[in-house]
Design an enzyme around this catalytic site. Structure first.
Site: not given
Length: 259
Positions: A67, A110, A113
């Site tokens: 992220a 992220g 993910e």
């Protein structure tokens, strides 16, 4: 597209909707706007009758290396609650068409993910995966602890989540996180071959198979079996079921229409 569309590139080719993460200078670090664009593109492809399967890939040296820390650095709890930044992530779960991820380089935080949101994953043999959030004093928040644990089990997930260590593409294959490993130079080509194979299957079957498999992950066996049977029966109302069975009997290639 709007001005924010520079974070991704989209294209449609031979029934395949392609989404390419396009922030190569920051290794495709994921910010809130990028997630919104990814989800919007997926939902548009989901509604597009000419798209049968979705491919998600990165550009440059990474799939997505986490992220965007700069975006989160000064945030506080109340700001994050009001931002509700994971709402867009949750919408990926409702995409009905198969999503194939192609991972090269890093898939961290992220980015990992996002990869775990895909229905199938192909990876370059030099790819690396991991959740380094613990080293930043935080933890995954877009499903990382849940999806990884469901895939590889509690004790294995604990090791990678609590240490923040990276694991190799070979380890990801051994854990069942990725479907296959490929030389980096063949990743895109082989991903498109797989996508093409799936795109030639009857769309309603693809949709209901994906739904049933997702229920298998979350429901007890008896409830999952009930959902599977309902979807099995539903397909006998489709023209593609009649076409597929007639073509098999007549020893010819079926022509599926998605109805």
């Amino acid at each position: 597209m709007n001005k924010q569309a520079s974070f991704i590139i989209t294209a449609v080719e031979n029934g395949i909707g392609m989404i390419t993460l396009n922030r190569p200078k920051v290794l495709n670090a994921i910010n809130t706007a990028m997630v919104g664009q990814i989800v919007q593109a997926m939902e548009q492809f989901d509604r597009n009758e000419h798209v049968k399967v979705i491919v998600l890939q990165g550009t440059g040296r990474a799939f997505a290396a986490g992220a965007d820390i700069d975006e989160m650095l000064e945030k506080n709890t109340i700001e994050l609650e009001l931002l509700n930044q994971f709402e867009d992530w949750d919408r990926i779960t409702w995409v009905k068409k198969p999503i194939i991820g192609a991972v090269q380089g890093f898939a961290l935080g992220g980015g990992f993910e996002l990869a775990l949101c895909c229905d199938m994953l192909l990876a370059a043999d030099d790819a690396e995966f991991g959740f380094p959030e613990v080293g930043l004093g935080i933890m995954p928040g877009a499903g990382g602890t849940q999806r990884l644990t469901k895939l590889i089990g509690k004790t294995n997930a604990m090791k990678w989540l609590l240490t923040g260590q990276r694991f190799s593409a070979k380890q990801a294959l051994d854990y069942g996180i990725v479907n296959s490993l490929l030389p980096a130079e063949l990743l895109s080509e082989e991903t498109m071959k797989l996508a093409k194979t799936i795109s030639e299957m009857p769309p309603l079957s693809l949709r209901l198979i994906k739904e049933a498999v997702h229920k298998a992950v979350d429901l007890p066996l008896s409830e999952g079996m009930h959902a599977e049977r309902k979807n099995f029966y539903l397909l006998f109302s489709s023209e593609d079921q009649k076409e597929g069975m007639c073509a098999f009997k007549e020893k010819r290639k079926p022509v599926f229409k998605g109805i």
